[in-house]
Motif scaffolding. Structure first.
Motif, PDB file in Angstrom:
ATOM      1  N   ASN A 157       0.824  -1.217   0.000  1.00 33.48           N
ATOM      2  CA  ASN A 157       0.000   0.000   0.000  1.00 33.48           C
ATOM      3  C   ASN A 157       0.851   1.258   0.000  1.00 33.48           C
ATOM      4  OD1 ASN A 157      -2.459  -1.336  -0.066  1.00 33.48           O
ATOM      5  ND2 ASN A 157      -2.720  -1.344   2.161  1.00 33.48           N
ATOM      6  N   ALA A 158       1.935   1.240   0.761  1.00 37.20           N
ATOM      7  CA  ALA A 158       2.815   2.412   0.836  1.00 37.20           C
ATOM      8  C   ALA A 158       3.513   2.692  -0.496  1.00 37.20           C
ATOM      9  CB  ALA A 158       3.853   2.223   1.934  1.00 37.20           C
ATOM     10  N   ASN A 159       3.620   1.653  -1.330  1.00 37.59           N
ATOM     11  CA  ASN A 159       4.264   1.795  -2.633  1.00 37.59           C
ATOM     12  C   ASN A 159       3.260   1.919  -3.778  1.00 37.59           C
ATOM     13  OD1 ASN A 159       7.224   1.650  -2.203  1.00 37.59           O
ATOM     14  ND2 ASN A 159       6.713  -0.297  -1.247  1.00 37.59           N
ATOM     15  N   GLY A 160       2.055   2.365  -3.465  1.00 39.29           N
ATOM     16  CA  GLY A 160       1.074   2.629  -4.515  1.00 39.29           C
ATOM     17  C   GLY A 160      -0.023   1.611  -4.628  1.00 39.29           C
ATOM     18  N   GLY A 161       0.039   0.547  -3.842  1.00 42.02           N
ATOM     19  CA  GLY A 161      -1.021  -0.439  -3.852  1.00 42.02           C
ATOM     20  C   GLY A 161      -0.852  -1.499  -4.919  1.00 42.02           C
ATOM     21  N   LEU A 162      -1.939  -2.186  -5.198  1.00 42.06           N
ATOM     22  CA  LEU A 162      -1.960  -3.306  -6.131  1.00 42.06           C
ATOM     23  C   LEU A 162      -2.974  -2.988  -7.225  1.00 42.06           C
ATOM     24  CD1 LEU A 162      -0.965  -6.227  -6.675  1.00 42.06           C
ATOM     25  CD2 LEU A 162      -2.812  -7.033  -5.175  1.00 42.06           C
ATOM     26  N   LEU A 163      -2.530  -3.038  -8.480  1.00 43.08           N
ATOM     27  CA  LEU A 163      -3.368  -2.622  -9.610  1.00 43.08           C
ATOM     28  C   LEU A 163      -3.898  -1.209  -9.404  1.00 43.08           C
ATOM     29  CD1 LEU A 163      -5.480  -5.891 -10.186  1.00 43.08           C
ATOM     30  CD2 LEU A 163      -3.338  -5.224 -11.303  1.00 43.08           C
ATOM     31  N   TRP A 207       1.516 -13.628  -4.097  1.00 40.26           N
ATOM     32  CA  TRP A 207       0.176 -13.383  -4.628  1.00 40.26           C
ATOM     33  C   TRP A 207       0.089 -12.019  -5.294  1.00 40.26           C
ATOM     34  CZ3 TRP A 207      -3.582  -9.757  -2.877  1.00 40.26           C
ATOM     35  CH2 TRP A 207      -4.831  -9.871  -3.519  1.00 40.26           C
ATOM     36  N   ALA A 208       0.648 -10.994  -4.650  1.00 41.60           N
ATOM     37  CA  ALA A 208       0.592  -9.649  -5.224  1.00 41.60           C
ATOM     38  C   ALA A 208       1.337  -9.585  -6.562  1.00 41.60           C
ATOM     39  CB  ALA A 208       1.177  -8.640  -4.239  1.00 41.60           C
ATOM     40  N   LYS A 209       2.478 -10.248  -6.654  1.00 38.72           N
ATOM     41  CA  LYS A 209       3.215 -10.278  -7.924  1.00 38.72           C
ATOM     42  C   LYS A 209       2.376 -10.939  -9.011  1.00 38.72           C
ATOM     43  CE  LYS A 209       7.910 -10.396  -5.989  1.00 38.72           C
ATOM     44  NZ  LYS A 209       9.103 -11.256  -5.748  1.00 38.72           N
ATOM     45  N   ARG A 269       0.927  -9.249 -12.561  1.00 46.02           N
ATOM     46  CA  ARG A 269       1.244  -9.838 -13.864  1.00 46.02           C
ATOM     47  C   ARG A 269      -0.023 -10.252 -14.610  1.00 46.02           C
ATOM     48  NH1 ARG A 269       6.313 -13.404 -11.429  1.00 46.02           N
ATOM     49  NH2 ARG A 269       7.559 -11.566 -10.859  1.00 46.02           N
ATOM     50  N   ALA A 270      -1.021 -10.722 -13.866  1.00 43.68           N
ATOM     51  CA  ALA A 270      -2.282 -11.107 -14.499  1.00 43.68           C
ATOM     52  C   ALA A 270      -3.112  -9.888 -14.877  1.00 43.68           C
ATOM     53  CB  ALA A 270      -3.084 -12.003 -13.557  1.00 43.68           C
ATOM     54  N   GLY A 271      -2.908  -8.782 -14.153  1.00 44.35           N
ATOM     55  CA  GLY A 271      -3.691  -7.575 -14.403  1.00 44.35           C
ATOM     56  C   GLY A 271      -5.128  -7.690 -13.945  1.00 44.35           C
ATOM     57  N   THR A 272      -5.386  -8.667 -13.085  1.00 42.29           N
ATOM     58  CA  THR A 272      -6.743  -8.927 -12.619  1.00 42.29           C
ATOM     59  C   THR A 272      -6.691  -9.715 -11.322  1.00 42.29           C
ATOM     60  OG1 THR A 272      -8.834 -10.041 -13.156  1.00 42.29           O
ATOM     61  CG2 THR A 272      -6.830 -11.040 -14.021  1.00 42.29           C
ATOM     62  N   LEU A 273      -7.824  -9.709 -10.603  1.00 42.26           N
ATOM     63  CA  LEU A 273      -7.950 -10.521  -9.389  1.00 42.26           C
ATOM     64  C   LEU A 273      -8.581 -11.878  -9.677  1.00 42.26           C
ATOM     65  CD1 LEU A 273      -9.267  -7.673  -7.092  1.00 42.26           C
ATOM     66  CD2 LEU A 273      -7.031  -8.764  -6.889  1.00 42.26           C
ATOM     67  N   ASP A 274      -8.952 -12.134 -10.923  1.00 46.50           N
ATOM     68  CA  ASP A 274      -9.595 -13.382 -11.284  1.00 46.50           C
ATOM     69  C   ASP A 274      -8.762 -14.581 -10.822  1.00 46.50           C
ATOM     70  OD1 ASP A 274     -11.539 -15.006 -13.031  1.00 46.50           O
ATOM     71  OD2 ASP A 274      -9.581 -15.574 -13.819  1.00 46.50           O
ATOM     72  N   GLY A 275      -9.410 -15.527 -10.129  1.00 48.99           N
ATOM     73  CA  GLY A 275      -8.692 -16.640  -9.525  1.00 48.99           C
ATOM     74  C   GLY A 275      -7.936 -17.486 -10.522  1.00 48.99           C
ATOM     75  N   ALA A 276      -8.551 -17.785 -11.657  1.00 48.71           N
ATOM     76  CA  ALA A 276      -7.892 -18.628 -12.658  1.00 48.71           C
ATOM     77  C   ALA A 276      -6.681 -17.928 -13.251  1.00 48.71           C
ATOM     78  CB  ALA A 276      -8.878 -19.006 -13.757  1.00 48.71           C
ATOM     79  N   ALA A 277      -6.809 -16.642 -13.530  1.00 46.64           N
ATOM     80  CA  ALA A 277      -5.699 -15.897 -14.125  1.00 46.64           C
ATOM     81  C   ALA A 277      -4.541 -15.752 -13.146  1.00 46.64           C
ATOM     82  CB  ALA A 277      -6.177 -14.523 -14.585  1.00 46.64           C
TER      83      ALA A 277
END
Length: 389
Positions: A53-59, A314-316, A320-328
């Motif tokens: 979060n301190a580094n801009g968050g995720l996506l 998980w965050a990486k 890389r997936a560009g989404t939270l979709d479980g399969a991706a």
């Protein structure tokens, strides 16, 4: 005036919608005996969330978390999983132990959601026991046993071993499985005996009698157990005058139990990182300091570390997936081969969502004081058929 109002309305419509927070659901033990394992690892995961979060968050979004207490109860675990899903979880973190974390993880699997066991070291805590979206942040128990076999052979010239298995939980069986697989492969080795006990046994006198009846004292005793049973067994073994090098798994890392075995020497465990300030990797000590800042004390054992690792990986994968979709996200996790973390490289595959090989720090207790004395990576990964045995 109407034109100004219309222009303002168009301007509002043209503004991008504010992205909602990403939610991590912790369905973990906040009470009961498992809390001692879950809380440190969950704290470590939250430290990594705060860093992200301190580094801009995720996506481009901030991460928040919601929590539900499993109370170290299997039925409550399932309810806790459903609760964090109802509260909007995008991924789920579940308890360290497979038996108690699986009911919550199965709730996530039903939703096609990625779940991570905090520090489970049984192969079933993943694809084999939950499903294709389930992972563990830790290193398999069998790797720990195999590490002890190969390291003691190479560095302490161990040629004879005695296996003493605490049959209470699957974790213990995993440690012995790894030792039983690796030790006989090494030059000139022999397992000269084996025995079992239960963690709450008040005495292992009969097992000690059988060890002492051997023609020669074994070079090593592979003790597959956890506290408090492990401490009791070690005390009785040493009181009987047996001086064999005693090996165990990561579950007995830490100095909190050593008052029960005063001036203990010749006791060795493999861990993912040293809590004692002597890990050769500066990133590990950086984490220890961050943990102390967050909680007021350093980690009591290395079981805090997998929580940090799982959140990092998980965050990486999400980025890389560009989404939270479980399969991706699962697909990106399965592409990781030697992915760098503060606690060493990590890998996943379509067949295994665990570590079947990893660099382990070797902690030895001498005169009652634990310290890192070496590091070791097993020469070959533990095969899946061995893990499933």
């Amino acid at each position: 005036m109407k034109r100004l109002a219309l222009a303002s309305a168009i301007s509002v419509l043209a503004m991008p919608a504010l992205a909602s927070d990403i939610t991590v659901g912790f369905a973990i033990a906040q009470s009961g005996w498992l809390e001692a394992y879950d809380t440190p690892a969950a704290t470590a995961a939250k430290i990594r969330i705060d860093e992200i979060n301190a580094n801009g968050g995720l996506l481009g979004r901030q991460i928040k978390w919601v929590e539900a207490d499993t109370k170290t109860d299997r039925q409550q675990s399932a309810r806790a999983g459903l609760q964090v899903i109802d509260e909007g979880a995008d991924m789920m973190v579940v308890s360290c132990d497979y038996d108690f974390g699986a009911p919550a993880a199965l709730s996530a699997e039903t939703e096609g959601m990625v779940s991570f066991f905090l520090c489970a070291e049984d192969v079933k805590a993943g694809i084999q026991g939950v499903g294709p979206h389930s992972f563990s942040g830790s290193v398999l128990a069998a790797v720990q046993g195999a590490t002890m076999a190969e390291w003691s052979h190479a560095k302490r010239e161990a040629r004879t071993g005695y296996v003493l298995l605490d049959t209470t939980i699957e974790y213990n069986k995993g440690i012995c499985t790894g030792f039983d697989w690796m030790f006989p492969q090494l030059d000139g080795t022999e397992i000269v005996g084996r025995d079992t006990f239960k963690n709450d046994d008040a005495s292992i006198a009969s097992q000690i009698t059988r060890i002492k009846a051997l023609p020669e004292e074994p070079d090593v005793i592979m003790l597959c157990s956890y506290i408090p049973g492990a401490a009791s067994a070690v005390r009785q073994i040493r009181a009987a005058g047996i001086n064999s090098l005693i090996l165990n798994g990561s579950a007995v890392d830490g100095s909190y139990w050593l008052d029960a075995t005063p001036d203990l020497s010749g006791f060795v465990v493999p861990v993912q990182g040293s809590i004692y300030g002597d890990d050769p990797r500066p990133e590990v000590e950086t984490f220890n300091v961050a943990y102390e800042k967050a909680t007021g004390s350093r980690p009591a054992s290395s079981y805090a570390y997998p929580g940090y690792v799982l959140m990092d990986l998980w965050a990486k994968a999400v980025e890389r997936a560009g989404t939270l979709d479980g399969a991706a996200v699962t697909a990106e996790l399965e592409k990781m081969k030697g992915e760098n973390t503060a606690f060493g490289p990590r890998s996943f595959s379509q067949e295994l969502h665990h570590q079947n090989a990893a660099e382990m720090q070797i902690i030895e207790i001498t005169d009652g004081k634990p310290a890192a004395v070496d590091s070791w990576t097993i020469s070959q990964p533990v095969p899946l058929d061995v893990l499933l045995n």
